[in-house]
Design a protein around this motif. Sequence first.
Motif, PDB file in Angstrom:
ATOM      1  N   ILE A  17       0.836  -1.205   0.000  1.00  0.00           N
ATOM      2  CA  ILE A  17       0.000   0.000   0.000  1.00  0.00           C
ATOM      3  C   ILE A  17       0.870   1.255   0.000  1.00  0.00           C
ATOM      4  CG2 ILE A  17      -1.667   1.322   1.367  1.00  0.00           C
ATOM      5  CD1 ILE A  17      -2.895  -1.442   2.145  1.00  0.00           C
ATOM      6  N   GLU A  20       1.770   1.817  -3.484  1.00  0.00           N
ATOM      7  CA  GLU A  20       0.624   2.233  -4.300  1.00  0.00           C
ATOM      8  C   GLU A  20       0.265   3.700  -4.092  1.00  0.00           C
ATOM      9  OE1 GLU A  20      -2.922  -0.127  -3.835  1.00  0.00           O
ATOM     10  OE2 GLU A  20      -1.818  -2.010  -4.035  1.00  0.00           O
ATOM     11  N   LEU A  21       0.486   4.204  -2.898  1.00  0.00           N
ATOM     12  CA  LEU A  21       0.006   5.543  -2.565  1.00  0.00           C
ATOM     13  C   LEU A  21       0.851   6.680  -3.136  1.00  0.00           C
ATOM     14  CD1 LEU A  21      -1.173   5.153   1.142  1.00  0.00           C
ATOM     15  CD2 LEU A  21      -2.574   5.299  -0.918  1.00  0.00           C
ATOM     16  N   ALA A  22       2.073   6.422  -3.520  1.00  0.00           N
ATOM     17  CA  ALA A  22       2.942   7.489  -4.035  1.00  0.00           C
ATOM     18  C   ALA A  22       2.920   8.674  -3.075  1.00  0.00           C
ATOM     19  CB  ALA A  22       2.515   7.896  -5.445  1.00  0.00           C
ATOM     20  N   TYR A  96      -3.453  12.508   6.196  1.00  0.00           N
ATOM     21  CA  TYR A  96      -3.128  13.412   5.094  1.00  0.00           C
ATOM     22  C   TYR A  96      -4.067  14.613   5.140  1.00  0.00           C
ATOM     23  CZ  TYR A  96      -1.865  14.951   0.420  1.00  0.00           C
ATOM     24  OH  TYR A  96      -1.418  15.687  -0.640  1.00  0.00           O
ATOM     25  N   VAL A 109      -8.095   2.356   0.883  1.00  0.00           N
ATOM     26  CA  VAL A 109      -6.911   2.634   0.060  1.00  0.00           C
ATOM     27  C   VAL A 109      -7.303   3.524  -1.129  1.00  0.00           C
ATOM     28  CG1 VAL A 109      -5.124   1.597  -1.386  1.00  0.00           C
ATOM     29  CG2 VAL A 109      -5.731   0.535   0.786  1.00  0.00           C
ATOM     30  N   ALA A 110      -8.445   3.253  -1.738  1.00  0.00           N
ATOM     31  CA  ALA A 110      -8.911   4.067  -2.865  1.00  0.00           C
ATOM     32  C   ALA A 110      -9.183   5.507  -2.414  1.00  0.00           C
ATOM     33  CB  ALA A 110     -10.176   3.466  -3.483  1.00  0.00           C
ATOM     34  N   LYS A 113      -5.813   7.244  -1.920  1.00  0.00           N
ATOM     35  CA  LYS A 113      -5.232   7.594  -3.227  1.00  0.00           C
ATOM     36  C   LYS A 113      -5.901   8.838  -3.783  1.00  0.00           C
ATOM     37  CE  LYS A 113      -3.890   3.019  -4.892  1.00  0.00           C
ATOM     38  NZ  LYS A 113      -4.181   1.958  -5.880  1.00  0.00           N
ATOM     39  N   ILE A 116      -4.725  12.013  -1.990  1.00  0.00           N
ATOM     40  CA  ILE A 116      -3.356  12.412  -2.353  1.00  0.00           C
ATOM     41  C   ILE A 116      -3.330  13.094  -3.714  1.00  0.00           C
ATOM     42  CG2 ILE A 116      -1.076  11.539  -2.961  1.00  0.00           C
ATOM     43  CD1 ILE A 116      -1.419   9.481  -0.706  1.00  0.00           C
ATOM     44  N   LEU A 117      -4.145  12.580  -4.632  1.00  0.00           N
ATOM     45  CA  LEU A 117      -4.198  13.166  -5.975  1.00  0.00           C
ATOM     46  C   LEU A 117      -5.029  14.416  -5.919  1.00  0.00           C
ATOM     47  CD1 LEU A 117      -4.764   9.933  -8.068  1.00  0.00           C
ATOM     48  CD2 LEU A 117      -2.626  11.161  -7.699  1.00  0.00           C
TER      49      LEU A 117
END
Length: 117
Positions: A17, A20-22, A96, A109-110, A113, A116-117
Amino acid sequence: MKNLFIYLDSCNTCQRIKGELALHQDTHLQNTKEEPVTIDQIEFLKEQAGSYEALFNRRAQLYRGRGLHEKELTETDYRDLLLDHYTFIKRPILIYNGQAFIGNSKKVVAAAKAAIL
């Protein structure tokens, strides 16, 4: 609270994870085994999740090992256990922009993500 990723270094799911998260460079990585969660972090996460129980990892080997599955645990019990041993906290946790994403479900997780984006 600053951007923070709480994980267990030896956990393959956490590592996957994390990849995946960058995560942004300013995100502090906290390996909970070496840097246990603090009472302030637990209190913040409780506010986000609604209860200490929501932060509790029932898959931890110590959960059955200590016979906790046979007991009625209170919120105080959950808080004390979360502070007592790193395996009891659900992981990974991304904090975050003041929002916590707790656990490894696809939905969480989605959402992390997307944030973050």
